[in-house]
Scaffold this active site. Structure first.
Site, mmCIF file in Angstrom:
data_model
loop_
_atom_site.group_PDB
_atom_site.id
_atom_site.type_symbol
_atom_site.label_atom_id
_atom_site.label_comp_id
_atom_site.label_asym_id
_atom_site.label_seq_id
_atom_site.Cartn_x
_atom_site.Cartn_y
_atom_site.Cartn_z
ATOM 1 N N HIS A 87 10.255 -17.528 -0.166
ATOM 2 C CA HIS A 87 11.706 -17.653 -0.302
ATOM 3 C C HIS A 87 12.106 -17.772 -1.772
ATOM 4 O O HIS A 87 11.926 -18.813 -2.396
ATOM 5 C CB HIS A 87 12.170 -18.882 0.485
ATOM 6 C CG HIS A 87 13.652 -19.051 0.532
ATOM 7 N ND1 HIS A 87 14.268 -19.958 1.368
ATOM 8 C CD2 HIS A 87 14.669 -18.441 -0.137
ATOM 9 C CE1 HIS A 87 15.586 -19.903 1.192
ATOM 10 N NE2 HIS A 87 15.846 -18.993 0.277
ATOM 11 N N ILE A 88 12.649 -16.689 -2.318
ATOM 12 C CA ILE A 88 13.137 -16.672 -3.701
ATOM 13 C C ILE A 88 14.587 -17.140 -3.725
ATOM 14 O O ILE A 88 15.397 -16.706 -2.897
ATOM 15 C CB ILE A 88 13.019 -15.257 -4.303
ATOM 16 C CG1 ILE A 88 11.569 -14.772 -4.242
ATOM 17 C CG2 ILE A 88 13.519 -15.233 -5.745
ATOM 18 C CD1 ILE A 88 11.383 -13.323 -4.661
ATOM 19 N N THR A 91 18.578 -15.177 -2.887
ATOM 20 C CA THR A 91 18.388 -13.799 -2.442
ATOM 21 C C THR A 91 18.873 -13.596 -1.006
ATOM 22 O O THR A 91 18.664 -12.512 -0.434
ATOM 23 C CB THR A 91 16.898 -13.399 -2.505
ATOM 24 O OG1 THR A 91 16.146 -14.309 -1.691
ATOM 25 C CG2 THR A 91 16.375 -13.428 -3.935
ATOM 26 N N GLY A 93 17.765 -15.676 1.293
ATOM 27 C CA GLY A 93 16.608 -16.126 2.057
ATOM 28 C C GLY A 93 16.938 -17.183 3.091
ATOM 29 O O GLY A 93 16.282 -17.267 4.132
ATOM 30 N N HIS A 144 10.454 -23.855 -2.948
ATOM 31 C CA HIS A 144 10.480 -22.447 -3.350
ATOM 32 C C HIS A 144 9.155 -22.045 -3.998
ATOM 33 O O HIS A 144 9.113 -21.521 -5.116
ATOM 34 C CB HIS A 144 11.643 -22.173 -4.306
ATOM 35 C CG HIS A 144 12.979 -22.197 -3.646
ATOM 36 N ND1 HIS A 144 13.422 -21.183 -2.824
ATOM 37 C CD2 HIS A 144 13.973 -23.125 -3.655
ATOM 38 C CE1 HIS A 144 14.640 -21.483 -2.367
ATOM 39 N NE2 HIS A 144 14.987 -22.652 -2.856
#
Length: 402
Positions: A87-88, A91, A93, A144
């Site tokens: 999970h960036i 984005t 996510g 993250h």
């Protein structure tokens, strides 16, 4: 006046009914081209094209092999296989992560209780998870966690260090979501401006977290809330810069966060090449700007279907930020590695989508051809039986006539 209108309407109805009767007489049967009413219906719009305004003709820039484009994994949810979601930040996510725990058709759906952030996603008949993500296992490898952290951490977290060595056959399917670098950068700035810090991020690489000298902070207080876009862009240590490349690459190849290991130009090339390779080899990645195509490719890759279609949100906090051309160029320069990675990712993504749709159409065409062959064979068989029956009846009648 009303009586005249009623007569006109009645005449039109009678004319229509007369035309239908004549048409049936002139051209009886469903095979008549004139009666193929579906030809007059408006064609169904392609839901995968309309939602994101993709050009009607996509022209690829990169050469990928069929192996690179065909993404279908034999994911065994009842076995040991595990989907790992990288999970960036900013984005989309969070939205995709919710889809994974709340919107997939499963024999045993995830249990999501009101007021709790995490859901329980067990395999059918087992008290073991099939999904490693924020909404299923939490931030078990750090907030993250990036590619470097996850690939070193996940096996030990899921199985324990001893069990991981005894279970080398487990398949880990890594997935992620990418976003246009400028939009993602602006969204992260707005998030930081509201007080986000991600202080719980570990940034573990080669067994340790970076020192404050290797990774200085951009602010001195508890957070960076209220910072201007200029302040955000001016910090040379800002992890928002080229975040997607850094989080998708193997940082151990460049000495982790120690910038003195190799020249900057060489470091950038190694990071970008590593991010591209890891992205290409991932089981799946999607793009924020292509929600329905992202859904389609995930479903085809894992043979798992979502209950409700993804929604394309074109209005976001980042889109509400008005910047001039000079600021746009500055952000692109700060994220030049992410810009190149996103161009690469978008090309690969659209080629995969195009390839999978072609495969789907070919399979549908093959099935139609098989059905037509079966229908013709059945009709020929029925005709042969009918001819045999007719011959038998004729011979029987001849015998009786004698």
């Amino acid at each position: 006046m009303e009586e005249r209108s009623s007569r006109l309407l009645l005449a039109l109805v009678m004319l229509f009914l007369f035309a239908v009767i004549v048409l049936q007489y002139v051209c009886p049967g469903s095979g008549c081209p004139l009666l193929r009413l579906h030809a007059f219906r408006p064609s169904r719009a392609d839901p995968y094209r309309a939602e994101d305004e993709t050009p009607a003709r996509f022209v690829p820039r990169f050469n990928f092999s069929a192996r690179d484009l065909l993404r279908r994994v034999d994911f065994n949810i009842k076995g040991d296989d595990l989907i790992v979601f990288l999970h960036i930040q900013k984005t989309g996510g969070t939205t995709f992560g919710r889809h994974l725990v709340r919107n997939i058709q499963l024999e045993q759906p995830c249990e999501c209780r009101a007021g709790q952030k995490k859901c329980t996603c067990h395999r059918p008949g087992k008290r073991e998870t099939w999904l490693f993500s924020r909404f299923s296992t939490g931030w078990s490898c750090g907030l993250h966690a990036d590619w470097t952290e996850l690939t070193n951490c996940v096996p030990a977290v899921v199985d324990g260090k001893t069990e991981a060595k005894r279970r080398p056959s487990r398949n880990f399917y890594y997935i992620t979501i990418l976003r246009d670098p400028v939009s993602r950068y602006l969204s992260e700035w707005r998030h930081v401006q509201r007080g986000a810090t991600w202080k719980a991020s570990l940034h573990v690489c080669d067994g340790r977290s970076p020192t404050t000298e290797e990774l200085p902070s951009c602010y001195t207080g508890d957070d960076w809330s209220g910072c201007s876009l200029k302040e955000f862009m001016d910090c040379p240590y800002n992890l928002a810069n080229n975040r997607q490349v850094r989080m998708l690459s193997d940082l151990s190849l460049v000495g982790c966060y120690n910038l003195s290991v190799m020249p900057e130009e060489q470091r950038n090339k190694v990071l970008l090449d590593s991010a591209k390779e890891n992205l290409k080899r991932m089981a799946f990645f999607g793009l924020t700007e292509f929600q329905r195509k992202t859904q389609y490719l995930f479903e085809k890759t894992f043979n798992m279907n979502f209950i409700a279609p993804f929604t394309q949100y074109n209005s976001t906090r980042a889109s509400s930020v008005e910047i001039d051309e000079q600021t746009q160029k500055h952000i692109e320069t700060l994220n030049f590695l992410d810009m190149e990675l996103y161009d690469y990712a978008k090309d690969l993504f659209l080629q995969r989508y195009q390839y999978m749709r072609q495969k789907e159409h070919q399979e549908a065409r093959r099935k139609r051809q098989e059905q037509r062959k079966m229908l013709k064979a059945k009709q020929a068989h029925n005709k042969e039986q009918s001819d045999d029956n007719a011959t038998t009846d004729y011979i029987g009648n001849v015998e009786r006539w004698r």
